[in-house]
Write a protein that holds these residues in place. Structure first.
Motif, PDB file in Angstrom:
ATOM      1  N   ALA A  31       0.838  -1.206   0.000  1.00 14.40           N
ATOM      2  CA  ALA A  31       0.000   0.000   0.000  1.00 14.40           C
ATOM      3  C   ALA A  31       0.871   1.255   0.000  1.00 14.40           C
ATOM      4  O   ALA A  31       0.583   2.224  -0.712  1.00 14.40           O
ATOM      5  CB  ALA A  31      -0.930  -0.005   1.207  1.00 14.40           C
ATOM      6  N   ALA A  32       1.938   1.235   0.772  1.00 18.65           N
ATOM      7  CA  ALA A  32       2.849   2.394   0.799  1.00 18.65           C
ATOM      8  C   ALA A  32       3.525   2.573  -0.555  1.00 18.65           C
ATOM      9  O   ALA A  32       3.715   3.707  -1.009  1.00 18.65           O
ATOM     10  CB  ALA A  32       3.895   2.213   1.893  1.00 18.65           C
ATOM     11  N   GLY A  33       3.881   1.481  -1.197  1.00 17.97           N
ATOM     12  CA  GLY A  33       4.493   1.562  -2.529  1.00 17.97           C
ATOM     13  C   GLY A  33       3.540   2.151  -3.555  1.00 17.97           C
ATOM     14  O   GLY A  33       3.940   2.971  -4.385  1.00 17.97           O
ATOM     15  N   ARG A  34       2.271   1.726  -3.503  1.00 17.78           N
ATOM     16  CA  ARG A  34       1.278   2.288  -4.432  1.00 17.78           C
ATOM     17  C   ARG A  34       1.080   3.778  -4.170  1.00 17.78           C
ATOM     18  O   ARG A  34       1.002   4.578  -5.095  1.00 17.78           O
ATOM     19  CB  ARG A  34      -0.054   1.554  -4.286  1.00 17.78           C
ATOM     20  CG  ARG A  34      -0.093   0.203  -4.973  1.00 17.78           C
ATOM     21  CD  ARG A  34      -1.516  -0.345  -5.044  1.00 17.78           C
ATOM     22  NE  ARG A  34      -2.138  -0.460  -3.736  1.00 17.78           N
ATOM     23  CZ  ARG A  34      -2.037  -1.500  -2.922  1.00 17.78           C
ATOM     24  NH1 ARG A  34      -1.307  -2.546  -3.285  1.00 17.78           N
ATOM     25  NH2 ARG A  34      -2.653  -1.520  -1.756  1.00 17.78           N
ATOM     26  N   MET A  35       1.019   4.160  -2.888  1.00 17.47           N
ATOM     27  CA  MET A  35       0.840   5.568  -2.547  1.00 17.47           C
ATOM     28  C   MET A  35       2.038   6.388  -3.023  1.00 17.47           C
ATOM     29  O   MET A  35       1.872   7.491  -3.562  1.00 17.47           O
ATOM     30  CB  MET A  35       0.676   5.730  -1.038  1.00 17.47           C
ATOM     31  CG  MET A  35       0.276   7.128  -0.626  1.00 17.47           C
ATOM     32  SD  MET A  35       0.093   7.365   1.156  1.00 17.47           S
ATOM     33  CE  MET A  35      -0.923   6.007   1.628  1.00 17.47           C
ATOM     34  N   LEU A  36       3.227   5.855  -2.871  1.00 16.36           N
ATOM     35  CA  LEU A  36       4.423   6.547  -3.339  1.00 16.36           C
ATOM     36  C   LEU A  36       4.416   6.692  -4.861  1.00 16.36           C
ATOM     37  O   LEU A  36       4.757   7.746  -5.397  1.00 16.36           O
ATOM     38  CB  LEU A  36       5.676   5.791  -2.887  1.00 16.36           C
ATOM     39  CG  LEU A  36       7.017   6.392  -3.279  1.00 16.36           C
ATOM     40  CD1 LEU A  36       7.194   7.762  -2.636  1.00 16.36           C
ATOM     41  CD2 LEU A  36       8.145   5.471  -2.882  1.00 16.36           C
ATOM     42  N   ALA A  37       3.984   5.642  -5.563  1.00 19.67           N
ATOM     43  CA  ALA A  37       3.925   5.698  -7.029  1.00 19.67           C
ATOM     44  C   ALA A  37       2.898   6.731  -7.492  1.00 19.67           C
ATOM     45  O   ALA A  37       3.166   7.496  -8.425  1.00 19.67           O
ATOM     46  CB  ALA A  37       3.581   4.320  -7.590  1.00 19.67           C
ATOM     47  N   TYR A  38       1.733   6.775  -6.846  1.00 21.17           N
ATOM     48  CA  TYR A  38       0.718   7.760  -7.222  1.00 21.17           C
ATOM     49  C   TYR A  38       1.205   9.186  -6.948  1.00 21.17           C
ATOM     50  O   TYR A  38       0.974  10.096  -7.740  1.00 21.17           O
ATOM     51  CB  TYR A  38      -0.596   7.524  -6.468  1.00 21.17           C
ATOM     52  CG  TYR A  38      -1.295   6.236  -6.839  1.00 21.17           C
ATOM     53  CD1 TYR A  38      -1.222   5.701  -8.120  1.00 21.17           C
ATOM     54  CD2 TYR A  38      -2.038   5.533  -5.895  1.00 21.17           C
ATOM     55  CE1 TYR A  38      -1.857   4.533  -8.459  1.00 21.17           C
ATOM     56  CE2 TYR A  38      -2.680   4.353  -6.226  1.00 21.17           C
ATOM     57  CZ  TYR A  38      -2.597   3.860  -7.505  1.00 21.17           C
ATOM     58  OH  TYR A  38      -3.226   2.703  -7.836  1.00 21.17           O
ATOM     59  N   THR A  39       1.876   9.371  -5.817  1.00 17.28           N
ATOM     60  CA  THR A  39       2.400  10.694  -5.487  1.00 17.28           C
ATOM     61  C   THR A  39       3.469  11.124  -6.491  1.00 17.28           C
ATOM     62  O   THR A  39       3.472  12.271  -6.955  1.00 17.28           O
ATOM     63  CB  THR A  39       2.984  10.691  -4.060  1.00 17.28           C
ATOM     64  OG1 THR A  39       1.955  10.287  -3.144  1.00 17.28           O
ATOM     65  CG2 THR A  39       3.504  12.054  -3.674  1.00 17.28           C
ATOM     66  N   ALA A  40       4.356  10.204  -6.848  1.00 22.30           N
ATOM     67  CA  ALA A  40       5.401  10.519  -7.825  1.00 22.30           C
ATOM     68  C   ALA A  40       4.782  10.850  -9.183  1.00 22.30           C
ATOM     69  O   ALA A  40       5.227  11.783  -9.870  1.00 22.30           O
ATOM     70  CB  ALA A  40       6.379   9.361  -7.949  1.00 22.30           C
ATOM     71  N   ALA A  41       3.750  10.111  -9.575  1.00 23.53           N
ATOM     72  CA  ALA A  41       3.088  10.382 -10.853  1.00 23.53           C
ATOM     73  C   ALA A  41       2.411  11.755 -10.834  1.00 23.53           C
ATOM     74  O   ALA A  41       2.489  12.511 -11.805  1.00 23.53           O
ATOM     75  CB  ALA A  41       2.061   9.293 -11.161  1.00 23.53           C
ATOM     76  N   ALA A  42       1.775  12.100  -9.721  1.00 21.06           N
ATOM     77  CA  ALA A  42       1.117  13.408  -9.619  1.00 21.06           C
ATOM     78  C   ALA A  42       2.144  14.535  -9.673  1.00 21.06           C
ATOM     79  O   ALA A  42       1.922  15.554 -10.346  1.00 21.06           O
ATOM     80  CB  ALA A  42       0.305  13.490  -8.331  1.00 21.06           C
ATOM     81  N   ILE A  43       3.263  14.360  -8.992  1.00 22.62           N
ATOM     82  CA  ILE A  43       4.317  15.382  -9.026  1.00 22.62           C
ATOM     83  C   ILE A  43       4.885  15.521 -10.431  1.00 22.62           C
ATOM     84  O   ILE A  43       5.133  16.630 -10.905  1.00 22.62           O
ATOM     85  CB  ILE A  43       5.417  15.053  -7.995  1.00 22.62           C
ATOM     86  CG1 ILE A  43       4.881  15.261  -6.582  1.00 22.62           C
ATOM     87  CG2 ILE A  43       6.665  15.894  -8.225  1.00 22.62           C
ATOM     88  CD1 ILE A  43       5.798  14.771  -5.482  1.00 22.62           C
ATOM     89  N   ALA A  44       5.074  14.399 -11.125  1.00 22.51           N
ATOM     90  CA  ALA A  44       5.597  14.442 -12.494  1.00 22.51           C
ATOM     91  C   ALA A  44       4.630  15.177 -13.420  1.00 22.51           C
ATOM     92  O   ALA A  44       5.048  16.001 -14.238  1.00 22.51           O
ATOM     93  CB  ALA A  44       5.871  13.034 -13.005  1.00 22.51           C
ATOM     94  N   VAL A  45       3.332  14.904 -13.286  1.00 26.79           N
ATOM     95  CA  VAL A  45       2.333  15.572 -14.130  1.00 26.79           C
ATOM     96  C   VAL A  45       2.328  17.077 -13.854  1.00 26.79           C
ATOM     97  O   VAL A  45       2.279  17.890 -14.787  1.00 26.79           O
ATOM     98  CB  VAL A  45       0.929  14.963 -13.905  1.00 26.79           C
ATOM     99  CG1 VAL A  45      -0.166  15.830 -14.502  1.00 26.79           C
ATOM    100  CG2 VAL A  45       0.868  13.555 -14.490  1.00 26.79           C
TER     101      VAL A  45
END
Length: 109
Positions: A31-45
């Protein structure tokens, strides 16, 4: 985690569930990995969007100025319209260019 259940006939049962810490932490880490991936994707966008916006804000006045220079080369001085830029340096270049166009209009027959 134990829970006492009351069943018919007044029997008391204690039910326990045993979960290994490895399995528990595996789910938490996933769950933490998914949250980190979503956060990284949002920051990249957001970073890409900000970069495109800044790029547009800088290049559009320069492209417009380039087109105006082409009009001056053809002596089409009447079609030149100044639209001020948000950046001081580009706005200064546009002001000097506008002054040059106004002086060139005085030399036209």
């Amino acid at each position: 985690i134990g829970q006492i259940m009351t069943l018919p006939y007044s029997l008391m049962w204690r039910v326990s569930v045993v979960i290994s810490l490895t399995q528990l932490f595996t789910d938490i880490n996933a769950a933490a990995g998914r949250m980190l991936a979503y956060t990284a994707a949002a920051i990249a966008v957001m970073a890409i969007s900000a970069g495109l916006l800044i790029s547009y804000m800088v290049t559009s006045p320069l492209i417009r100025l380039s087109q105006q220079m082409s009009d001056v080369a053809e002596m089409n001085l009447d079609v030149i319209k100044q639209k001020p830029s948000n950046f001081k340096e580009i706005s200064d270049i546009q002001a000097f260019f506008g002054t040059m166009v106004n002086k060139l209009m005085g030399f036209r027959p």
